[in-house]
Design a protein around this motif. Structure first.
Motif, PDB file in Angstrom:
ATOM      1  N   ALA A 118       0.823  -1.206   0.000  1.00 57.04           N
ATOM      2  CA  ALA A 118       0.000   0.000   0.000  1.00 57.04           C
ATOM      3  C   ALA A 118       0.854   1.251   0.000  1.00 57.04           C
ATOM      4  N   THR A 119       1.987   1.198   0.703  1.00 58.72           N
ATOM      5  CA  THR A 119       2.857   2.362   0.767  1.00 58.72           C
ATOM      6  C   THR A 119       3.412   2.706  -0.613  1.00 58.72           C
ATOM      7  N   GLY A 120       3.865   1.683  -1.342  1.00 58.44           N
ATOM      8  CA  GLY A 120       4.360   1.918  -2.693  1.00 58.44           C
ATOM      9  C   GLY A 120       3.279   2.454  -3.605  1.00 58.44           C
ATOM     10  N   GLN A 121       2.094   1.888  -3.462  1.00 55.20           N
ATOM     11  CA  GLN A 121       0.953   2.344  -4.250  1.00 55.20           C
ATOM     12  C   GLN A 121       0.637   3.797  -3.943  1.00 55.20           C
ATOM     13  N   LEU A 122       0.660   4.131  -2.657  1.00 55.01           N
ATOM     14  CA  LEU A 122       0.369   5.486  -2.202  1.00 55.01           C
ATOM     15  C   LEU A 122       1.328   6.501  -2.806  1.00 55.01           C
ATOM     16  N   ILE A 123       2.622   6.183  -2.767  1.00 55.57           N
ATOM     17  CA  ILE A 123       3.629   7.147  -3.194  1.00 55.57           C
ATOM     18  C   ILE A 123       3.796   7.163  -4.717  1.00 55.57           C
ATOM     19  N   LEU A 124       3.794   5.986  -5.328  1.00 52.78           N
ATOM     20  CA  LEU A 124       4.269   5.886  -6.702  1.00 52.78           C
ATOM     21  C   LEU A 124       3.199   5.857  -7.789  1.00 52.78           C
ATOM     22  N   LEU A 125       1.996   5.374  -7.506  1.00 55.07           N
ATOM     23  CA  LEU A 125       1.010   5.287  -8.584  1.00 55.07           C
ATOM     24  C   LEU A 125       0.709   6.643  -9.230  1.00 55.07           C
ATOM     25  N   PRO A 126       0.436   7.710  -8.462  1.00 52.98           N
ATOM     26  CA  PRO A 126       0.223   9.010  -9.102  1.00 52.98           C
ATOM     27  C   PRO A 126       1.458   9.497  -9.854  1.00 52.98           C
ATOM     28  N   VAL A 127       2.644   9.195  -9.303  1.00 56.79           N
ATOM     29  CA  VAL A 127       3.888   9.584  -9.969  1.00 56.79           C
ATOM     30  C   VAL A 127       4.006   8.881 -11.317  1.00 56.79           C
ATOM     31  N   LEU A 128       3.720   7.570 -11.332  1.00 61.36           N
ATOM     32  CA  LEU A 128       3.767   6.814 -12.585  1.00 61.36           C
ATOM     33  C   LEU A 128       2.755   7.356 -13.596  1.00 61.36           C
ATOM     34  N   ALA A 129       1.556   7.688 -13.117  1.00 58.86           N
ATOM     35  CA  ALA A 129       0.523   8.230 -14.012  1.00 58.86           C
ATOM     36  C   ALA A 129       0.960   9.566 -14.610  1.00 58.86           C
TER      37      ALA A 129
ATOM     38  N   PHE B 286      -4.756   6.934  -2.899  1.00 57.23           N
ATOM     39  CA  PHE B 286      -5.376   7.436  -1.674  1.00 57.23           C
ATOM     40  C   PHE B 286      -5.844   6.266  -0.814  1.00 57.23           C
ATOM     41  N   MET B 287      -6.292   5.183  -1.482  1.00 62.58           N
ATOM     42  CA  MET B 287      -6.639   3.968  -0.741  1.00 62.58           C
ATOM     43  C   MET B 287      -5.427   3.463   0.032  1.00 62.58           C
ATOM     44  N   GLY B 288      -4.241   3.697  -0.548  1.00 55.03           N
ATOM     45  CA  GLY B 288      -3.026   3.234   0.097  1.00 55.03           C
ATOM     46  C   GLY B 288      -2.788   3.853   1.455  1.00 55.03           C
ATOM     47  N   ILE B 289      -3.219   5.103   1.639  1.00 53.08           N
ATOM     48  CA  ILE B 289      -3.084   5.739   2.953  1.00 53.08           C
ATOM     49  C   ILE B 289      -3.845   4.933   3.994  1.00 53.08           C
ATOM     50  N   PHE B 290      -5.102   4.628   3.675  1.00 53.35           N
ATOM     51  CA  PHE B 290      -5.949   3.895   4.617  1.00 53.35           C
ATOM     52  C   PHE B 290      -5.549   2.427   4.681  1.00 53.35           C
ATOM     53  N   ASN B 291      -5.029   1.891   3.577  1.00 49.99           N
ATOM     54  CA  ASN B 291      -4.535   0.519   3.563  1.00 49.99           C
ATOM     55  C   ASN B 291      -3.351   0.370   4.518  1.00 49.99           C
ATOM     56  N   LEU B 292      -2.450   1.340   4.473  1.00 49.36           N
ATOM     57  CA  LEU B 292      -1.290   1.334   5.363  1.00 49.36           C
ATOM     58  C   LEU B 292      -1.737   1.331   6.820  1.00 49.36           C
ATOM     59  N   VAL B 293      -2.697   2.194   7.132  1.00 52.80           N
ATOM     60  CA  VAL B 293      -3.217   2.274   8.501  1.00 52.80           C
ATOM     61  C   VAL B 293      -3.978   0.996   8.862  1.00 52.80           C
TER      62      VAL B 293
ATOM     63  N   THR C 167     -13.334   4.884  -1.090  1.00 55.70           N
ATOM     64  CA  THR C 167     -11.876   4.883  -0.970  1.00 55.70           C
ATOM     65  C   THR C 167     -11.434   4.606   0.457  1.00 55.70           C
ATOM     66  N   ILE C 168     -12.100   5.221   1.422  1.00 59.67           N
ATOM     67  CA  ILE C 168     -11.732   5.051   2.833  1.00 59.67           C
ATOM     68  C   ILE C 168     -12.024   3.624   3.304  1.00 59.67           C
ATOM     69  N   PHE C 169     -13.268   3.167   3.082  1.00 57.61           N
ATOM     70  CA  PHE C 169     -13.643   1.846   3.580  1.00 57.61           C
ATOM     71  C   PHE C 169     -12.869   0.736   2.879  1.00 57.61           C
ATOM     72  N   TYR C 170     -12.752   0.856   1.550  1.00 61.20           N
ATOM     73  CA  TYR C 170     -12.035  -0.190   0.820  1.00 61.20           C
ATOM     74  C   TYR C 170     -10.554  -0.157   1.165  1.00 61.20           C
ATOM     75  N   GLY C 171      -9.988   1.050   1.266  1.00 57.93           N
ATOM     76  CA  GLY C 171      -8.573   1.166   1.591  1.00 57.93           C
ATOM     77  C   GLY C 171      -8.217   0.563   2.936  1.00 57.93           C
ATOM     78  N   LEU C 172      -9.032   0.832   3.957  1.00 58.64           N
ATOM     79  CA  LEU C 172      -8.781   0.269   5.287  1.00 58.64           C
ATOM     80  C   LEU C 172      -8.768  -1.256   5.261  1.00 58.64           C
ATOM     81  N   ASP C 173      -9.466  -1.819   4.287  1.00 56.01           N
ATOM     82  CA  ASP C 173      -9.746  -3.249   4.263  1.00 56.01           C
ATOM     83  C   ASP C 173      -8.895  -4.033   3.274  1.00 56.01           C
ATOM     84  N   TRP C 174      -8.166  -3.342   2.384  1.00 54.53           N
ATOM     85  CA  TRP C 174      -7.564  -4.000   1.225  1.00 54.53           C
ATOM     86  C   TRP C 174      -6.714  -5.207   1.608  1.00 54.53           C
TER      87      TRP C 174
END
Length: 419
Positions: free
Chosen positions: A144-155, A273-280, A328-335
């Motif tokens: 999730a951390t990699g997704q959080l930081i890098l996916l928007p950068v890659l896009a 953004f899901m990655g933020i909640f996924n990390l938590v 995004t919040i509910f799915y991210g917390l749960d991923w």
């Protein structure tokens, strides 16, 4: 000043290694449209390559677990990262769809396998006695951390330059991690004269399993596991877990958003953004798995995930940002929150020594579900020109998974026994 235990350094290196492997796999969603436009390949064929990758890295998990016991942590991490680097280099030169299937489906899938299947429980089981649940939670949250930081950068890189530049960034990070693994990773605590974190005295454990063939170790674990009801319940629920996460959302969420007019960078940002909640959520899940009944944790995780997946098509159809934020919040917390409790149940059911290989088979089921959803989502889009039915069915299946996990028999903690 008290020195930091070396186990935490191993965990940090494993954390960043998983980030690199995880962003490679989760980036598939941002590359679909680019491959489709540049090469004029059918979307279902592109989805097939990603499905093969998900399937292969899942089903190699038990063998990776067995090879870890034979070859050791350092050699396995170096080999896996080198394979990942090779696949990324070859991606830059592909021109035919069959090459995508071989490179992304085969080579990259195999390279990512170790990091995304059994590395987390292996590091937790061999380097930690205390805080095992927390260690697993931290490691599994790293995707999730990699997704959080890098996916928007890659896009952004894809939009401003090209998809090849985005692959180049992942390649650079993979090469850097190869060097770090080479310099700092150790096979086990005893190699540097220490005990696992939280262990106060040396335990004598037979080395007999290390003399066995890895294939024998993998299949003997499977043959033992299939006799136990809990294995089938965990494998069934994890099949649905894979179907409803990296198989469907990880592969098709960005394209689903784009089909409703959401820009690429915005869609990738929602996923990150899901990655933020996924990390938590995943780190918290690891902490909770040390303290509460893991069956009930999984029950609520799957039920809430299913509800969020049923909400997504409605939110996109209405163009409602508040509803998308709720999803995004509910799915991210749960991923990935399901991973620590599943590993904990496997460890308590099968024992610490055998749970690595058996969890590898459970994770293979996870990736079979992921592969089905990755390819099936592409087929559903091809026939209906929409992903809506794919997300609706995934939500319904999550409700079924919640029933599977609550049927698991509660097990007392089993201690590691000499083999």
């Amino acid at each position: 000043m008290k020195r930091i235990h070396y186990s935490w350094l191993i965990l940090i290196i494993a954390f960043f290694s998983i980030i690199v492997a995880g962003i490679t796999m989760s980036s598939s969603g941002v590359f679909i449209n680019s491959f489709e436009k540049e090469f004029n390949w059918d979307r279902s064929l592109i989805a097939l390559a990603f499905a093969v990758s998900l399937f292969l890295y899942g089903f190699s998990g038990p063998f990776m677990a067995a090879l870890l016991e034979v070859a050791g942590l350092k050699k396995m991490m170096l080999g896996a990262m080198a394979t990942l680097v090779t696949g990324l280099i070859l991606t830059l030169f592909m021109s035919q769809p069959w090459q995508l299937v071989i490179i992304w489906g085969g080579i990259i899938g195999l390279g990512a396998s170790l990091f995304l299947t059994v590395l987390s429980p292996y590091v937790a089981n061999h380097w930690f006695v205390k805080r095992r649940g927390l260690a697993v939670g931290i490691l599994t949250s790293s995707t999730a951390t990699g997704q959080l930081i890098l996916l928007p950068v890659l896009a952004i890189i894809i939009e401003q330059f090209s998809w090849r530049h985005a692959i180049g960034l992942i390649l650079l990070l993979s090469t850097l991690m190869f060097i770090i693994i080479l310099l700092f990773i150790k096979n086990k605590p005893q190699d540097i004269g220490i005990l696992p974190y939280g262990q106060e005295e040396e335990l004598e454990i037979s080395q007999e399993p290390h003399k066995k063939n890895p294939i024998t170790i993998a299949f003997s674990g499977l043959f033992e596991a299939i006799k136990v009801k809990e294995f089938w319940l965990l494998a069934g629920s994890f099949f649905i877990c894979g179907l409803s996460t990296n198989g469907l959302v990880g592969t098709h969420f960005v394209s689903y958003c784009i089909s409703f007019g959401v820009p690429l960078v915005t869609a990738a940002s929602l996923l990150s953004f899901m990655g933020i909640f996924n990390l938590v959520g995943t780190t918290l899940s690891g902490w909770l798995s040390d303290r509460f009944d893991n069956r009930w944790l999984l029950f609520w995780y799957y039920l809430l995930r299913g509800m969020s997946l049923l909400l997504l098509p409605y939110a996109l159809a209405q163009g409602s940002l508040p509803l998308l934020a709720i999803f995004t919040i509910f799915y991210g917390l749960d991923w990935i929150a399901t991973v620590p409790p599943t590993i904990s149940i496997a460890r308590k059911t099968f024992g610490t020594n055998k749970s690595g290989v058996i969890y590898g088979w459970i994770f293979a089921s996870h990736q079979a579900g992921a592969a089905l959803a990755a390819y099936g989502g592409g087929l559903i889009y091809k026939f209906f020109n929409s992903y809506t039915w794919a997300f609706f069915l995934a939500g319904v299946f999550c409700a079924l998974a919640s029933l599977f996990v609550i049927m698991v028999k509660k097990q007392p903690q089993r201690q590691a026994q000499p083999e």
